[in-house]
Design a protein around this motif. Sequence first.
Motif, PDB file in Angstrom:
ATOM      1  N   CYS A 113      -6.767  10.501   0.568  1.00 18.16           N
ATOM      2  CA  CYS A 113      -7.509  10.660  -0.672  1.00 18.16           C
ATOM      3  C   CYS A 113      -8.084   9.319  -1.133  1.00 18.16           C
ATOM      4  CB  CYS A 113      -6.616  11.326  -1.716  1.00 18.16           C
ATOM      5  SG  CYS A 113      -7.495  12.058  -3.097  1.00 18.16           S
ATOM      6  N   HIS A 114      -7.616   8.777  -2.246  1.00 14.38           N
ATOM      7  CA  HIS A 114      -8.057   7.466  -2.727  1.00 14.38           C
ATOM      8  C   HIS A 114      -7.237   6.325  -2.098  1.00 14.38           C
ATOM      9  CE1 HIS A 114      -9.833  10.011  -5.871  1.00 14.38           C
ATOM     10  NE2 HIS A 114     -10.623   8.998  -6.149  1.00 14.38           N
ATOM     11  N   GLY A 115      -6.199   6.659  -1.337  1.00 18.22           N
ATOM     12  CA  GLY A 115      -5.350   5.658  -0.698  1.00 18.22           C
ATOM     13  C   GLY A 115      -6.108   4.614   0.116  1.00 18.22           C
ATOM     14  N   PRO A 116      -7.195   5.002   0.818  1.00 14.13           N
ATOM     15  CA  PRO A 116      -7.923   3.996   1.589  1.00 14.13           C
ATOM     16  C   PRO A 116      -8.522   2.855   0.767  1.00 14.13           C
ATOM     17  CG  PRO A 116      -8.394   6.165   2.456  1.00 14.13           C
ATOM     18  CD  PRO A 116      -7.613   6.366   1.177  1.00 14.13           C
ATOM     19  N   TRP A 117      -8.527   2.975  -0.550  1.00 17.84           N
ATOM     20  CA  TRP A 117      -8.992   1.859  -1.378  1.00 17.84           C
ATOM     21  C   TRP A 117      -8.234   0.582  -1.068  1.00 17.84           C
ATOM     22  CZ3 TRP A 117      -9.722   3.919  -7.026  1.00 17.84           C
ATOM     23  CH2 TRP A 117     -11.078   3.852  -7.375  1.00 17.84           C
ATOM     24  N   ILE A 118      -6.917   0.688  -0.862  1.00 19.21           N
ATOM     25  CA  ILE A 118      -6.160  -0.535  -0.561  1.00 19.21           C
ATOM     26  C   ILE A 118      -6.461  -1.019   0.852  1.00 19.21           C
ATOM     27  CG2 ILE A 118      -3.997   0.564   0.172  1.00 19.21           C
ATOM     28  CD1 ILE A 118      -2.632  -1.852  -1.403  1.00 19.21           C
ATOM     29  N   LEU A 119      -6.860  -0.114   1.745  1.00 22.11           N
ATOM     30  CA  LEU A 119      -7.292  -0.543   3.077  1.00 22.11           C
ATOM     31  C   LEU A 119      -8.563  -1.385   2.973  1.00 22.11           C
ATOM     32  CD1 LEU A 119      -6.827   2.782   5.084  1.00 22.11           C
ATOM     33  CD2 LEU A 119      -5.153   0.947   4.736  1.00 22.11           C
ATOM     34  N   VAL A 120      -9.448  -0.983   2.065  1.00 24.66           N
ATOM     35  CA  VAL A 120     -10.661  -1.756   1.799  1.00 24.66           C
ATOM     36  C   VAL A 120     -10.275  -3.136   1.276  1.00 24.66           C
ATOM     37  CG1 VAL A 120     -12.673  -1.935   0.267  1.00 24.66           C
ATOM     38  CG2 VAL A 120     -12.161   0.237   1.421  1.00 24.66           C
ATOM     39  N   GLU A 121      -9.405  -3.168   0.289  1.00 24.71           N
ATOM     40  CA  GLU A 121      -8.994  -4.441  -0.326  1.00 24.71           C
ATOM     41  C   GLU A 121      -8.319  -5.362   0.689  1.00 24.71           C
ATOM     42  OE1 GLU A 121      -9.276  -6.948  -3.427  1.00 24.71           O
ATOM     43  OE2 GLU A 121      -9.939  -4.871  -3.513  1.00 24.71           O
ATOM     44  N   ALA A 122      -7.579  -4.765   1.627  1.00 24.98           N
ATOM     45  CA  ALA A 122      -6.889  -5.542   2.658  1.00 24.98           C
ATOM     46  C   ALA A 122      -7.824  -5.937   3.806  1.00 24.98           C
ATOM     47  CB  ALA A 122      -5.702  -4.746   3.201  1.00 24.98           C
ATOM     48  N   ASP A 123      -9.082  -5.513   3.729  1.00 31.87           N
ATOM     49  CA  ASP A 123     -10.094  -5.816   4.734  1.00 31.87           C
ATOM     50  C   ASP A 123      -9.679  -5.349   6.127  1.00 31.87           C
ATOM     51  OD1 ASP A 123     -12.574  -6.740   5.617  1.00 31.87           O
ATOM     52  OD2 ASP A 123     -11.825  -8.769   6.010  1.00 31.87           O
ATOM     53  N   VAL A 124      -9.206  -4.084   6.202  1.00 29.33           N
ATOM     54  CA  VAL A 124      -8.795  -3.538   7.497  1.00 29.33           C
ATOM     55  C   VAL A 124      -9.602  -2.310   7.914  1.00 29.33           C
ATOM     56  CG1 VAL A 124      -6.461  -4.488   7.323  1.00 29.33           C
ATOM     57  CG2 VAL A 124      -6.904  -2.167   6.505  1.00 29.33           C
ATOM     58  N   VAL A 125     -10.667  -1.979   7.178  1.00 28.95           N
ATOM     59  CA  VAL A 125     -11.496  -0.842   7.584  1.00 28.95           C
ATOM     60  C   VAL A 125     -12.705  -1.277   8.410  1.00 28.95           C
ATOM     61  CG1 VAL A 125     -10.786   0.611   5.644  1.00 28.95           C
ATOM     62  CG2 VAL A 125     -12.878  -0.744   5.461  1.00 28.95           C
ATOM     63  N   ARG A 126     -13.014  -2.545   8.415  1.00 25.17           N
ATOM     64  CA  ARG A 126     -14.185  -3.053   9.134  1.00 25.17           C
ATOM     65  C   ARG A 126     -14.153  -2.589  10.593  1.00 25.17           C
ATOM     66  NH1 ARG A 126     -17.064  -6.516   6.997  1.00 25.17           N
ATOM     67  NH2 ARG A 126     -15.387  -7.318   5.690  1.00 25.17           N
ATOM     68  N   GLY A 127     -15.209  -1.861  10.989  1.00 29.32           N
ATOM     69  CA  GLY A 127     -15.311  -1.383  12.366  1.00 29.32           C
ATOM     70  C   GLY A 127     -14.504  -0.136  12.676  1.00 29.32           C
ATOM     71  N   ARG A 128     -13.756   0.369  11.726  1.00 31.10           N
ATOM     72  CA  ARG A 128     -12.953   1.575  11.940  1.00 31.10           C
ATOM     73  C   ARG A 128     -13.650   2.803  11.367  1.00 31.10           C
ATOM     74  NH1 ARG A 128      -8.383  -1.865  11.442  1.00 31.10           N
ATOM     75  NH2 ARG A 128      -6.882  -1.422  13.077  1.00 31.10           N
ATOM     76  N   THR A 129     -13.415   3.952  11.987  1.00 28.17           N
ATOM     77  CA  THR A 129     -13.874   5.222  11.451  1.00 28.17           C
ATOM     78  C   THR A 129     -12.798   5.727  10.504  1.00 28.17           C
ATOM     79  OG1 THR A 129     -15.145   5.682  13.436  1.00 28.17           O
ATOM     80  CG2 THR A 129     -14.612   7.558  12.032  1.00 28.17           C
ATOM     81  N   VAL A 130     -13.216   6.048   9.276  1.00 30.52           N
ATOM     82  CA  VAL A 130     -12.294   6.386   8.193  1.00 30.52           C
ATOM     83  C   VAL A 130     -12.856   7.571   7.416  1.00 30.52           C
ATOM     84  CG1 VAL A 130     -11.205   5.473   6.083  1.00 30.52           C
ATOM     85  CG2 VAL A 130     -11.667   3.943   7.994  1.00 30.52           C
ATOM     86  N   THR A 131     -11.961   8.377   6.862  1.00 30.95           N
ATOM     87  CA  THR A 131     -12.363   9.396   5.907  1.00 30.95           C
ATOM     88  C   THR A 131     -11.594   9.158   4.616  1.00 30.95           C
ATOM     89  OG1 THR A 131     -12.870  11.743   5.622  1.00 30.95           O
ATOM     90  CG2 THR A 131     -10.699  11.201   6.549  1.00 30.95           C
ATOM     91  N   SER A 132     -12.062   9.775   3.533  1.00 35.41           N
ATOM     92  CA  SER A 132     -11.429   9.547   2.229  1.00 35.41           C
ATOM     93  C   SER A 132     -11.980  10.542   1.227  1.00 35.41           C
ATOM     94  CB  SER A 132     -11.746   8.133   1.726  1.00 35.41           C
ATOM     95  OG  SER A 132     -13.118   8.054   1.361  1.00 35.41           O
ATOM     96  N   TYR A 133     -11.513  10.402   0.015  1.00 32.73           N
ATOM     97  CA  TYR A 133     -12.098  11.133  -1.104  1.00 32.73           C
ATOM     98  C   TYR A 133     -13.546  10.648  -1.252  1.00 32.73           C
ATOM     99  CZ  TYR A 133     -12.228  13.622  -5.515  1.00 32.73           C
ATOM    100  OH  TYR A 133     -12.542  14.507  -6.500  1.00 32.73           O
ATOM    101  N   PRO A 134     -14.475  11.556  -1.534  1.00 31.88           N
ATOM    102  CA  PRO A 134     -15.895  11.178  -1.560  1.00 31.88           C
ATOM    103  C   PRO A 134     -16.247   9.987  -2.454  1.00 31.88           C
ATOM    104  CG  PRO A 134     -15.697  13.560  -1.627  1.00 31.88           C
ATOM    105  CD  PRO A 134     -14.295  12.994  -1.746  1.00 31.88           C
ATOM    106  N   SER A 135     -15.584   9.812  -3.580  1.00 30.60           N
ATOM    107  CA  SER A 135     -15.996   8.773  -4.531  1.00 30.60           C
ATOM    108  C   SER A 135     -15.742   7.346  -4.046  1.00 30.60           C
ATOM    109  CB  SER A 135     -15.316   8.986  -5.890  1.00 30.60           C
ATOM    110  OG  SER A 135     -13.924   8.786  -5.789  1.00 30.60           O
ATOM    111  N   ILE A 136     -14.952   7.159  -2.999  1.00 32.41           N
ATOM    112  CA  ILE A 136     -14.712   5.785  -2.520  1.00 32.41           C
ATOM    113  C   ILE A 136     -15.405   5.504  -1.191  1.00 32.41           C
ATOM    114  CG2 ILE A 136     -12.553   5.656  -3.804  1.00 32.41           C
ATOM    115  CD1 ILE A 136     -11.098   5.697  -1.075  1.00 32.41           C
TER     116      ILE A 136
END
Length: 181
Positions: A113-136
């Motif tokens: 859901c919104h959990g991937p927000w902390i993945l963004v903050e930790a700079d670990v989504v770069r280059g990864r395929t990710v899904t999430s709640y639409p608003s983030i």
Amino acid sequence: MADRLNGRRIAILAADGVERVELVRPREALREEGASTDLVSLSEGEIQSMNGDIEPSERFAVDRVVSEAKVEDYDALVVPGGTVNPDNLRLDADAVGFVRDFVAAGKPVAAICHGPWILVEADVVRGRTVTSYPSIRTDIRNAGGVVVDEEVVTDHGVTTSRNPDDLPAFCERIVREFAQG
């Protein structure tokens, strides 16, 4: 009880505002497979869960404070959602570092859901395929992630899902990923 996760220790990183069902269902799935889980949070005591972002639900006892938690003590990490929970977590340097260190160690990480927000903050989504709640999703794209609208996605040890409707697939996938290490 199955035993695919016997001997595995899983950290569940959550703070006030966590979506109750996104904490409870993955924890139950992991425990049913033999894992032990620790609720890791920003401070001692209890956290307040929510049903949606409006209705307070259960309170949950914190097992460990993130500033004292060590990645090497755990085999995997789960970050539940709720809008407020990951927003609180991403403001805490220890929580962000804990997530970053999990990914750097090559240990499996899961967020819903919104959990991937902390993945963004930790700079670990770069280059990864990710899904999430639409608003983030814009935040994920801006952080270099590739966003898809799928029930559950795993890319290089990071598993993500969109919302509570995806919990059956999310729980099944994290059990499988955590069993593989």
